[in-house]
Design an enzyme around this catalytic site. Structure first.
Site, short mmCIF file in Angstrom:
data_model
loop_
_atom_site.label_atom_id
_atom_site.label_comp_id
_atom_site.label_asym_id
_atom_site.label_seq_id
_atom_site.Cartn_x
_atom_site.Cartn_y
_atom_site.Cartn_z
N HIS A 86 0.87 -1.19 0.00
CA HIS A 86 0.00 0.00 0.00
C HIS A 86 0.89 1.23 0.00
O HIS A 86 1.92 1.25 0.68
CB HIS A 86 -0.92 0.01 1.22
CG HIS A 86 -2.16 0.83 1.02
ND1 HIS A 86 -3.32 0.31 0.49
CD2 HIS A 86 -2.41 2.14 1.22
CE1 HIS A 86 -4.24 1.25 0.40
NE2 HIS A 86 -3.70 2.39 0.83
N ASP A 165 -14.02 2.85 6.64
CA ASP A 165 -13.02 3.55 5.83
C ASP A 165 -13.64 4.08 4.53
O ASP A 165 -13.29 5.17 4.08
CB ASP A 165 -11.82 2.65 5.51
CG ASP A 165 -10.72 3.41 4.78
OD1 ASP A 165 -10.27 4.44 5.32
OD2 ASP A 165 -10.34 3.02 3.67
N ARG A 172 -12.81 12.64 4.18
CA ARG A 172 -11.48 13.26 4.34
C ARG A 172 -11.01 13.88 3.04
O ARG A 172 -10.38 14.94 3.02
CB ARG A 172 -10.47 12.21 4.84
CG ARG A 172 -10.70 11.79 6.28
CD ARG A 172 -9.87 10.56 6.65
NE ARG A 172 -8.46 10.76 6.43
CZ ARG A 172 -7.64 9.86 5.87
NH1 ARG A 172 -8.10 8.68 5.48
NH2 ARG A 172 -6.38 10.13 5.70
N SER A 187 -6.67 4.32 8.34
CA SER A 187 -7.27 4.05 7.04
C SER A 187 -6.53 2.92 6.32
O SER A 187 -7.14 1.95 5.85
CB SER A 187 -7.22 5.35 6.19
OG SER A 187 -7.51 5.09 4.85
N LYS A 191 -7.67 -1.47 6.35
CA LYS A 191 -7.92 -2.21 5.09
C LYS A 191 -6.97 -3.40 4.97
O LYS A 191 -7.37 -4.50 4.60
CB LYS A 191 -7.68 -1.29 3.87
CG LYS A 191 -8.77 -0.26 3.64
CD LYS A 191 -8.65 0.39 2.28
CE LYS A 191 -7.55 1.42 2.14
NZ LYS A 191 -7.76 2.67 2.86
N1 URA Z 1 -4.20 5.58 1.39
C1 URA Z 1 -5.25 5.19 2.17
O1 URA Z 1 -5.82 4.13 1.95
N2 URA Z 1 -5.63 5.99 3.16
C2 URA Z 1 -5.03 7.15 3.44
O2 URA Z 1 -5.44 7.82 4.36
C3 URA Z 1 -3.94 7.56 2.62
C4 URA Z 1 -3.54 6.74 1.60
#
Ligand code: URA
Length: 414
Positions: A86, A165, A172, A187, A191
Site C-alpha cells: 500500500h 473507511d 477526508r 485508514s 484495510k
Molecule cells: N491511502 C489510504 O488508503 N488511506 C489514506 O489515508 C492515505 C492513503
C-alpha cells in the site's frame, strides 16, 4: 449504543487536546458506520484529530474500530502466502496496477483493497474504473473465490468490507483532513489487516506530492503503521520514497493505466519499474531477475488481462484506452529554453491534474478519466528549446491553458 455516547462531547474533547478512550472511539466509528453520527460531525472530528493528533493507543483503537466495522478475508486453505502493498499516496503512482499481477505470478495471493483519489493524489480504484466495465465493488465471497482461482483481486472498500473507511475516506478527501498521521494509519492498516495478510510492504511517500512533506514526518508515519502491524502479527516492511516529481511519465486515470500496460510490455519509465521491483521483492522474496523474467515473458500482462476479465472489464477495450478516453483538447507543451530539468514539482502537477478533473471537489463528483498529463519530462533530462515537456489532456482550451501555466511554474530548467 450506550446511553453515555454523545458525539459532540467526544469531538470537543479531541478539539481541546484530550485523549479518547478505546470505547469512545469504537462508539464513534460504530455510530458513523450506522449513520447515527453525521458526516458533519465526523468531518469536525477529523479536523480535530488533524490538529490535535492521537497517541499510539488511540491510533490503535481507531484502526481496530475501523477494521471491525466490516468483515475480513478468511481462507479455508492458505495455499500460498497472502501478501500486499500500500502506498500512502503520490502523483502518477501506478505501482499497484503493475505490482498486483506481478506478485500473483510469483506463487503468492494478493487481495488488494485500494482507495479512490485522495486530495491531490490519484487512487487505484479510479484508475481501474477507466477500463470500461471494470467492477471494484465485489462482495467478499466473490473476492475470495477470485483470489483462490487467479491469485489476485483488486477492489475497493464496500458496505461489507471496511465500510467505515469507505465513508471516512470520502469525507477526508473533500474536507482537507487527509494529511493526519493517525487517520492515514487507521485508514491504511484497517484495510490491510482485514485482508488477513502474511506479509505487507508499505510505500511511505514524502515530498511536495505527498501528504508527508518531509522525510522526518514520513518516518513517524512509517513507525505508526509498523506499530499497528506488529501488534496484529503481520510482517510489515516500509520503504520511504521521495515524491518530489511525478512517478513515471503520466498523471491521470486512463493515462496511468496506459503507462502501466507499457511497463507490463517491457517498456516505460525506470523510476516506476524500480519501485515495482523493490516492493515486489519484499513481499514475494524473489530476486529482481526472477521478477523481470515474469514481465518480459508476458505473464504479468496476461495476468492483468485475466484480472480485468474476471472483474467484468472489457479486454477488447483495454488496449484502446487512449482512444476511448480521448480528451477534447490535447495540448503539447514545448520548452522555451535549453538546459537540464532540475525540478518538476509533483504537488503542483497533482493539483493541476485535480483541477483538470482527475480528482474530486465533492464526495459525489465523478472523475474525468481522460484528463491529465502524459509524456512528462523527467528531472535530469537535457532538453532543447522546442522539445516536448508534456502533453496536457483537458476538457477545454481554458483548462488546458491554466494547466500549461501551472506546469511551467512547476518546472525548473537550468
Ligand atoms: N491511502 C489510504 O488508503 N488511506 C489514506 O489515508 C492515505 C492513503
Amino acid at each position: 449504543m450506550s446511553w453515555k455516547f454523545h458525539a459532540p462531547s467526544l469531538i470537543a474533547r479531541k478539539r481541546d487536546g484530550g485523549i479518547l478512550e478505546d470505547g469512545q472511539i469504537r462508539d464513534l466509528i460504530k455510530g458513523f458506520t450506522a449513520g447515527d453520527v453525521t458526516d458533519a460531525q465526523m468531518s469536525a472530528f477529523a479536523m480535530a484529530v488533524n490538529f490535535q493528533g492521537m497517541n499510539a493507543t488511540e491510533t490503535a483503537s481507531l484502526t481496530y474500530a475501523m477494521l471491525e466495522s466490516g468483515e475480513r478475508f478468511s481462507f479455508r486453505e492458505r495455499l500460498y502466502p497472502i501478501v500486499d502493498k500500500h502506498s500512502t499516496g503520490g502523483i502518477g503512482d501506478k505501482v499497484s496496477l503493475i505490482l498486483a499481477p506481478l506478485v500473483a505470478c510469483c506463487d503468492c495471493w494478493i487481495p488488494m483493497v485500494s482507495g479512490r483519489g485522495l486530495g491531490i493524489t490519484g487512487g487505484t480504484l479510479d484508475k481501474l474504473e477507466s477500463i470500461p466495465g471494470f467492477r471494484v465493488g465485489l462482495s467478499l465471497d466473490e473476492a475470495q473465490r477470485q483470489l483462490e482461482k487467479i491469485g489476485v483481486v483488486m477492489m475497493g472498500q464496500t458496505e461489507q468490507f471496511c465500510p467505515a473507511d469507505k465513508k471516512f475516506y470520502a469525507l477526508r478527501d473533500v474536507t482537507g483532513t487527509v494529511p493526519s498521521i493517525p487517520l492515514i494509519t487507521a485508514s491504511i492498516m484497517s484495510k490491510k489487516l482485514a485482508e488477513s495478510l502474511d506479509r505487507l510492504v508499505l510505500d511511505v511517500k514524502y515530498g511536495s506530492g505527498a501528504f508527508m512533506k518531509t522525510r522526518e514526518q514520513a518516518l513517524v508515519l512509517a513507525d505508526s503503521m509498523l506499530a499497528v502491524g506488529r501488534e496484529m502479527g503481520v510482517a510489515v516492511s516500509c520503504e520511504l520514497n521521495a515524491m518530489d516529481e511525478p512517478l513515471g511519465h503520466a498523471v491521470g486515470n486512463a493515462l496511468e493505466v496506459v503507462e502501466a500496460l507499457e511497463i507490463m510490455q517491457g517498456r516505460g519509465a525506470d523510476d516506476l519499474l524500480k519501485l515495482v521491483l523493490s516492493q515486489a521483492e519484499k513481499i514475494t522474496l524473489m530476486t529482481e531477475g526472477e521478477l523481470l523474467k515474469r514481465i518480459s515473458s508476458g505473464q504479468v500482462l496476461d495476468k492483468f488481462a485475466t484480472l480485468v476479465s474476471h472483474q467484468n472489464g472489457c479486454i477488447k477495450q483495454l488496449f484502446h484506452l487512449a482512444e476511448i478516453h480521448h480528451a477534447d483538447v490535447i495540448r503539447e507543451v514545448v520548452s522555451l529554453e535549453t538546459g537540464t530539468v532540475v525540478a518538476l514539482d509533483a504537488g503542483m502537477v497533482g493539483q493541476s491534474a485535480l483541477e483538470l478533473g482527475a480528482g474530486r471537489a465533492m464526495a459525489t463528483d465523478t472523475v474525468n478519466h481522460a484528463v491529465g498529463f502524459d509524456r512528462l519530462i523527467k528531472t535530469g533530462d537535457f532538453i532543447r528549446r522546442g522539445d516536448l515537456l508534456a502533453r496536457i489532456h483537458a476538457s477545454c482550451e481554458d483548462e488546458a491553458r491554466r494547466a500549461e501555466e501551472k506546469l511551467r511554474e512547476a518546472l525548473r530548467i537550468e
